[in-house]
Design a protein around this motif. Sequence first.
Motif, PDB file in Angstrom:
ATOM      1  N   HIS A 180       3.663  88.474  22.260  1.00  0.00           N
ATOM      2  CA  HIS A 180       4.782  87.668  21.568  1.00  0.00           C
ATOM      3  C   HIS A 180       5.487  86.963  22.067  1.00  0.00           C
ATOM      4  O   HIS A 180       5.957  85.757  21.290  1.00  0.00           O
ATOM      5  CB  HIS A 180       5.331  87.985  20.063  1.00  0.00           C
ATOM      6  N   THR A 181       6.481  87.081  23.011  1.00  0.00           N
ATOM      7  CA  THR A 181       6.664  87.179  24.008  1.00  0.00           C
ATOM      8  C   THR A 181       6.313  85.663  25.327  1.00  0.00           C
ATOM      9  O   THR A 181       6.515  84.633  25.190  1.00  0.00           O
ATOM     10  CB  THR A 181       7.703  88.207  24.780  1.00  0.00           C
ATOM     11  N   ILE A 182       5.052  86.718  25.687  1.00  0.00           N
ATOM     12  CA  ILE A 182       4.635  85.590  26.744  1.00  0.00           C
ATOM     13  C   ILE A 182       4.141  84.309  26.497  1.00  0.00           C
ATOM     14  O   ILE A 182       4.233  83.847  27.238  1.00  0.00           O
ATOM     15  CB  ILE A 182       4.642  86.512  28.016  1.00  0.00           C
ATOM     16  N   SER A 183       2.987  84.586  25.445  1.00  0.00           N
ATOM     17  CA  SER A 183       1.803  83.105  24.952  1.00  0.00           C
ATOM     18  C   SER A 183       2.958  82.711  24.800  1.00  0.00           C
ATOM     19  O   SER A 183       1.801  80.936  25.035  1.00  0.00           O
ATOM     20  CB  SER A 183       1.775  84.746  23.797  1.00  0.00           C
ATOM     21  N   PRO A 184       4.214  82.181  23.783  1.00  0.00           N
ATOM     22  CA  PRO A 184       4.572  81.160  23.463  1.00  0.00           C
ATOM     23  C   PRO A 184       5.156  80.763  25.289  1.00  0.00           C
ATOM     24  O   PRO A 184       5.304  79.325  25.230  1.00  0.00           O
ATOM     25  CB  PRO A 184       5.766  81.451  22.770  1.00  0.00           C
ATOM     26  N   GLU A 185       5.540  81.333  25.953  1.00  0.00           N
ATOM     27  CA  GLU A 185       5.882  80.824  26.518  1.00  0.00           C
ATOM     28  C   GLU A 185       4.644  80.002  28.089  1.00  0.00           C
ATOM     29  O   GLU A 185       5.571  79.580  28.709  1.00  0.00           O
ATOM     30  CB  GLU A 185       7.045  81.562  28.251  1.00  0.00           C
ATOM     31  N   ALA A 186       4.252  80.426  27.743  1.00  0.00           N
ATOM     32  CA  ALA A 186       2.396  80.262  28.355  1.00  0.00           C
ATOM     33  C   ALA A 186       2.591  78.726  28.011  1.00  0.00           C
ATOM     34  O   ALA A 186       2.121  78.002  28.688  1.00  0.00           O
ATOM     35  CB  ALA A 186       1.462  81.459  28.737  1.00  0.00           C
TER      36      ALA A 186
END
Length: 225
Positions: A180-186
């Motif tokens: 949930h953190t890394i997917s929006p960042e990518a």
Amino acid sequence: MSTTSRAKVAVLISGRGTNMQSIVTACANDQIPADVCCVVSNKARAPGLAFAASRGITTHVVNHRDFADRESFDAALCEVLDAHAPDWIVLAGFMRILTPVFIDHFHLRILNIHPSLLPLYPGLNTHARALAAGDAQHGASVHFVTCDLDAGPVIIQGIVDVETTDTPIALADRVLTLEHTISPEAVKWIASELITTDGKQCFYKGSAMIKPASWYNRALTYPVI
């Protein structure tokens, strides 16, 4: 990319779509210079469809069981998505292996969220496999999609320490939180064109990435170039 200043992102799901929800929320809060233009599922009862509809996002169901083979299903998916002219496709818990019909159509414009520290454990049952191997760390990766399963260039990885009391379910829950953190960042990085790819490696601000970005102990480490 579309002519507007915000990229158009289509998200494919098969279930709850919690990563999709994280991306939609980040877009709505202007944390990502993009908008989710549609959410598509291969399952009519996927709970994530209701969330997307509640946010005013167009949803579609393309049931893989209605097609004779994977290629026909993928062609139908392409037709549905083309109507929205997305800049990017995100596979967020989309439990179908895509063929070159789809992957080549959206060449190097597809991201996948995979629950392992790739190249470890492509495919299914990643949490059980990590525990069986006695790994000290486990996690998730967001990567560009190529025709080789779970083998495309990695943008970012979320890392968690494996605990002695972990079960596959407990480990999966902690890894999902990382996703949930890394997917929006990518999605933010590709939508803003900070990260690009040639299909073999990623580039950050035009320089080849030696190591992907990482999220560990609530701290972001930017890509090594």
